[in-house]
Design a protein around this motif. Structure first.
Motif, mmCIF file in Angstrom:
data_model
loop_
_atom_site.group_PDB
_atom_site.id
_atom_site.type_symbol
_atom_site.label_atom_id
_atom_site.label_comp_id
_atom_site.label_asym_id
_atom_site.label_seq_id
_atom_site.Cartn_x
_atom_site.Cartn_y
_atom_site.Cartn_z
ATOM 1 N N PHE A 149 0.853 -1.194 0.000
ATOM 2 C CA PHE A 149 0.000 0.000 0.000
ATOM 3 C C PHE A 149 0.881 1.233 0.000
ATOM 4 O O PHE A 149 1.906 1.291 0.705
ATOM 5 C CB PHE A 149 -0.926 0.008 1.205
ATOM 6 C CG PHE A 149 -1.835 1.207 1.265
ATOM 7 C CD1 PHE A 149 -2.933 1.305 0.413
ATOM 8 C CD2 PHE A 149 -1.589 2.245 2.143
ATOM 9 C CE1 PHE A 149 -3.767 2.419 0.443
ATOM 10 C CE2 PHE A 149 -2.410 3.358 2.196
ATOM 11 C CZ PHE A 149 -3.510 3.441 1.334
ATOM 12 N N VAL A 150 0.485 2.226 -0.802
ATOM 13 C CA VAL A 150 1.230 3.478 -0.936
ATOM 14 C C VAL A 150 0.291 4.642 -0.699
ATOM 15 O O VAL A 150 -0.847 4.652 -1.189
ATOM 16 C CB VAL A 150 1.860 3.596 -2.342
ATOM 17 C CG1 VAL A 150 2.655 4.889 -2.460
ATOM 18 C CG2 VAL A 150 2.743 2.404 -2.647
ATOM 19 N N ASP A 151 0.749 5.634 0.054
ATOM 20 C CA ASP A 151 -0.010 6.857 0.304
ATOM 21 C C ASP A 151 0.963 8.021 0.189
ATOM 22 O O ASP A 151 1.944 8.094 0.931
ATOM 23 C CB ASP A 151 -0.649 6.820 1.688
ATOM 24 C CG ASP A 151 -1.572 8.013 1.929
ATOM 25 O OD1 ASP A 151 -1.812 8.771 0.972
ATOM 26 O OD2 ASP A 151 -2.052 8.179 3.069
ATOM 27 N N GLY A 152 0.719 8.929 -0.779
ATOM 28 C CA GLY A 152 1.674 10.006 -0.975
ATOM 29 C C GLY A 152 1.039 11.271 -1.508
ATOM 30 O O GLY A 152 -0.142 11.308 -1.879
ATOM 31 N N SER A 153 1.832 12.326 -1.540
ATOM 32 C CA SER A 153 1.375 13.617 -2.076
ATOM 33 C C SER A 153 2.574 14.357 -2.656
ATOM 34 O O SER A 153 3.690 14.246 -2.142
ATOM 35 C CB SER A 153 0.702 14.465 -0.995
ATOM 36 O OG SER A 153 1.627 14.778 0.032
ATOM 37 N N THR A 154 2.317 15.108 -3.719
ATOM 38 C CA THR A 154 3.372 15.865 -4.400
ATOM 39 C C THR A 154 2.890 17.272 -4.688
ATOM 40 O O THR A 154 1.754 17.475 -5.131
ATOM 41 C CB THR A 154 3.764 15.189 -5.732
ATOM 42 O OG1 THR A 154 4.130 13.842 -5.506
ATOM 43 C CG2 THR A 154 4.929 15.928 -6.380
ATOM 44 N N THR A 155 3.725 18.263 -4.403
ATOM 45 C CA THR A 155 3.516 19.634 -4.848
ATOM 46 C C THR A 155 4.609 19.934 -5.861
ATOM 47 O O THR A 155 5.800 19.893 -5.531
ATOM 48 C CB THR A 155 3.588 20.625 -3.682
ATOM 49 O OG1 THR A 155 2.593 20.295 -2.704
ATOM 50 C CG2 THR A 155 3.352 22.047 -4.159
ATOM 51 N N PHE A 156 4.215 20.215 -7.089
ATOM 52 C CA PHE A 156 5.164 20.304 -8.185
ATOM 53 C C PHE A 156 5.755 21.700 -8.326
ATOM 54 O O PHE A 156 5.129 22.704 -8.001
ATOM 55 C CB PHE A 156 4.479 19.923 -9.512
ATOM 56 C CG PHE A 156 4.032 18.494 -9.566
ATOM 57 C CD1 PHE A 156 4.900 17.503 -9.988
ATOM 58 C CD2 PHE A 156 2.746 18.147 -9.185
ATOM 59 C CE1 PHE A 156 4.486 16.180 -10.041
ATOM 60 C CE2 PHE A 156 2.319 16.831 -9.235
ATOM 61 C CZ PHE A 156 3.198 15.842 -9.655
ATOM 62 N N GLY A 157 6.990 21.736 -8.845
ATOM 63 C CA GLY A 157 7.576 22.975 -9.306
ATOM 64 C C GLY A 157 7.183 23.203 -10.762
ATOM 65 O O GLY A 157 6.631 22.311 -11.418
ATOM 66 N N ALA A 158 7.466 24.385 -11.298
ATOM 67 C CA ALA A 158 7.079 24.729 -12.676
ATOM 68 C C ALA A 158 5.626 24.347 -12.909
ATOM 69 O O ALA A 158 5.284 23.585 -13.807
ATOM 70 C CB ALA A 158 7.991 24.032 -13.683
ATOM 71 N N ALA A 159 4.746 24.915 -12.063
ATOM 72 C CA ALA A 159 3.391 24.389 -11.934
ATOM 73 C C ALA A 159 2.430 24.818 -13.024
ATOM 74 O O ALA A 159 1.333 24.283 -13.108
ATOM 75 C CB ALA A 159 2.822 24.800 -10.574
#
Length: 620
Positions: free
Chosen positions: A400-410
């Protein structure tokens, strides 16, 4: 039970009193099992095969083999991935213990070593063709890596990545064979995890400056993968169908093994940074008396000596140091900084001859070279193998995987900070065209009544604070992958002097993922930020730009993104599901010592579904 145990101990004591010479007829071997680097090999087996005696090495590599009869004996030490080693020892009468240590050398994989493939049973390298096997723990120990892409890069012949962004949380599509080999053919390899097909779309997440740049393959953690088998060549199409013609990447997670519990704790720390950004940007030039050559105002530069050099990355850092473009949203002193990269992993594996287990939990947190670019992932895995008998067994694999990403160059088209540096214009720097009240114009231009606008200060389209504060692109993701494999073997059956056997395996698995993607352009109110007044009155700024007034009033603070004028948000919620079923049956016949025949049948089923909801609104 207590009374029985005491009775047995009493009987043993009585036996020793009656037969004092009996204990002297047996002894024990003890010692330590290690690899050729001296590291203990927990779970290694030390045995005297013809006596049926064996012992398993403990966590420190030590073992004790008891009840060995007097005489000379051959001891064998074995461990997965190492060559078997034998030593001879003698138990003399009345000798209690003999020390024998073992050093096991790592086994070099043979050409005909079976590999996990799509056929009815493990297939040799020669039968498949091009096969590359990567031992992930060894590679990670030799060179730091934070993703599967890092491990595959440069280690698999023919692999080619088509996009490298440097943004934390993004990946890249890759190919194993030449693109365009067949018109319209699939060029992306298939990806399997413990025998089941899983989603590995290289274009997931929100749409940002470089497209949908997150890779579903990177959802799986390096720490839980034991090895990677990369198959390429014509034979892969016969094993996996026409979709396998572009190659197959098979991830094999760690499994339990017989032996005492073995715990592994690993901590990884490092930094993400952009090497020499000022040097990458290089020296740039601008005409101090005219913004562009086609401008109708100002005095054009007619000779190269009239141009002035500048480096917009250095100018940006000077701006930030003085407070320009650095509101509450910009949290670092420099445009690009060193982002912390860290990971924590805990694993346990062990088991008995009948039940084996592997469990792990992992937490990774990455920060890019711009502070708001972050990726955070939590993973947990449990693999269990059970042998009900010598003929029937089952293996369970779950993750099981739980993650979050806030990107650059959005942003989708505008790019990020680097784009604004590359396409900057030094004419509009505060030190050349000072921000100020009406009538303050660059000297030597012959202009009057102009008012240099402090909105951009030389950047192409956005200030750093615009990118960090007004735009956000995120991906929140969860993923479950599970499979169950049931194996049966009949054992040898002799009919009329002909030996034969049946082997069957049924594998069922599912890979399901839930994503939430969001592009958010916060609505701007058009009011000049408070940091502008502080910057304009800064004494150091006045020294760098002596002609600049101490006030920089602006009538309005225009939106630099079309979407921020209305406050636009795009929300997506894709859900993917991959289901795999694989059944295999192999019948073997051995009419004699030199001849054997085998035939196999099987069936495979695979289904993929994608459900998606998306909407765009304004006023956020």
């Amino acid at each position: 039970m207590i009374r029985v145990a005491r009775a047995l101990r009493g009987a043993s004591a009585a036996l020793l009193l009656i037969r004092p010479g009996l204990a002297a007829q047996t002894g024990s071997f003890e010692g330590r099992v290690a690899d050729d680097h001296g590291r203990p090999l927990a779970g290694a087996e030390v045995a005297i095969d013809y006596l049926g005696l064996r012992a398993l090495a403990l966590q420190d590599g030590s073992y004790v083999l008891t009840d060995v009869p007097a005489g000379t004996h051959t001891l064998s030490a074995r461990h997965v991935g190492h060559l078997e080693t034998q030593r001879v020892g003698e138990v003399a009468p009345r000798q209690i213990s003999i020390d024998i240590d073992f050093l096991l050398r790592a086994e070099q994989r043979a050409l005909e070593e079976p590999v996990v493939a799509g056929g009815p049973r493990p297939t040799t390298r020669r039968a498949i063709g091009g096969v590359t096997t990567l031992n992930v723990p060894d590679l990670v120990d030799a060179a730091p890596a934070s993703s599967l892409q890092d491990v595959l890069t440069g280690r698999v012949p023919g692999i080619r990545y088509t996009r490298l962004t440097g943004i934390v949380g993004t990946g890249s599509p890759f190919t194993l064979r030449e693109m365009g080999s067949f018109a319209g053919a699939r060029t992306r390899p298939l990806v399997y995890l413990d025998g089941i097909r899983v989603g590995a779309d290289p274009g997931v997440g929100p749409n940002i400056g470089s497209g949908r740049s997150a890779s579903a393959l990177d959802d799986f953690g390096l720490e839980e993968v034991e090895r990677i088998e990369v198959l390429r060549g014509p034979a892969t199409a016969s094993l996996y169908g026409t979709e396998g013609a572009s190659g197959v990447v098979h991830l094999l997670t760690k499994k339990g093994r017989e032996g005492p519990p073995e715990f592994t704790i690993s901590i990884r720390e490092g930094q993400n940074f952009l090497t020499d950004p000022a040097g990458r940007l290089g020296t740039m030039y601008f005409c101090p008396t005219q913004p562009i050559s086609s401008a109708t105002l100002g005095i054009p530069c007619t000779d190269r000596s009239q141009l002035q050099p500048y480096n917009m990355y250095d100018e940006a850092n000077l701006y930030l140091a003085l407070g320009y473009g650095k509101g509450d949203a910009w949290l670092t002193d420099r445009l690009y900084s060193n982002g912390l990269s860290r990971g924590y992993d805990l694993q346990a594996r062990g088991g008995t001859e009948a039940i084996r287990y592997f469990v792990s939990t992992n937490y990774d947190h990455e920060t890019g070279y711009v502070f708001y670019n972050r990726d955070e992932t939590f993973r947990v895995r449990a693999n269990v193998g059970v042998d009900f008998s010598e003929r029937l067994g089952v293996e369970l694999s779950t993750g099981f995987v739980d993650g979050s990403t806030t990107f650059g160059a959005a942003t989708i088209v505008d790019g990020g900070e680097w784009t604004d540096l590359v396409w900057s214009n030094g004419y509009y720097l505060d030190r050349n065209s000072p921000f100020g009240t009406l009538g303050r114009c660059p000297q030597g231009t012959g202009q009057a009544g102009c008012a240099p606008n402090p909105r951009l200060g030389g950047f192409q389209e956005h200030l750093p604070s615009d990118i960090a504060e007004d735009v956000e692109a995120t991906r929140a993701y969860q993923r479950f992958t599970g499979s169950a494999a049931l194996s049966f073997t009949s054992g040898d059956v002799n009919v009329g002097g002909v030996a034969g056997s049946l082997e069957s395996r049924l594998l069922v698995g599912v890979d399901r993922g839930w994503d939430v993607n969001r592009n958010w352009f916060r609505r701007e109110d058009g009011v000049a930020p408070s940091w502008l007044a502080r910057y304009c009155s800064d004494a150091v700024r006045r020294q760098l730009a002596p002609a600049a007034p101490s006030t920089c009033p602006v009538g309005s603070w225009n939106s630099v993104y079309t979407e921020t004028a209305t406050g636009e948000m795009t929300y997506e919620r894709p859900v993917h599901s991959d289901v795999s079923v694989d059944w295999r049956l192999t019948a073997s016949v051995r009419p004699g010592a030199r001849w054997s025949f085998a035939t196999s049948i099987g069936a495979q089923y695979y289904a993929r579904s994608l459900e998606s909801f998306s909407n765009t609104g304004q006023g956020f």
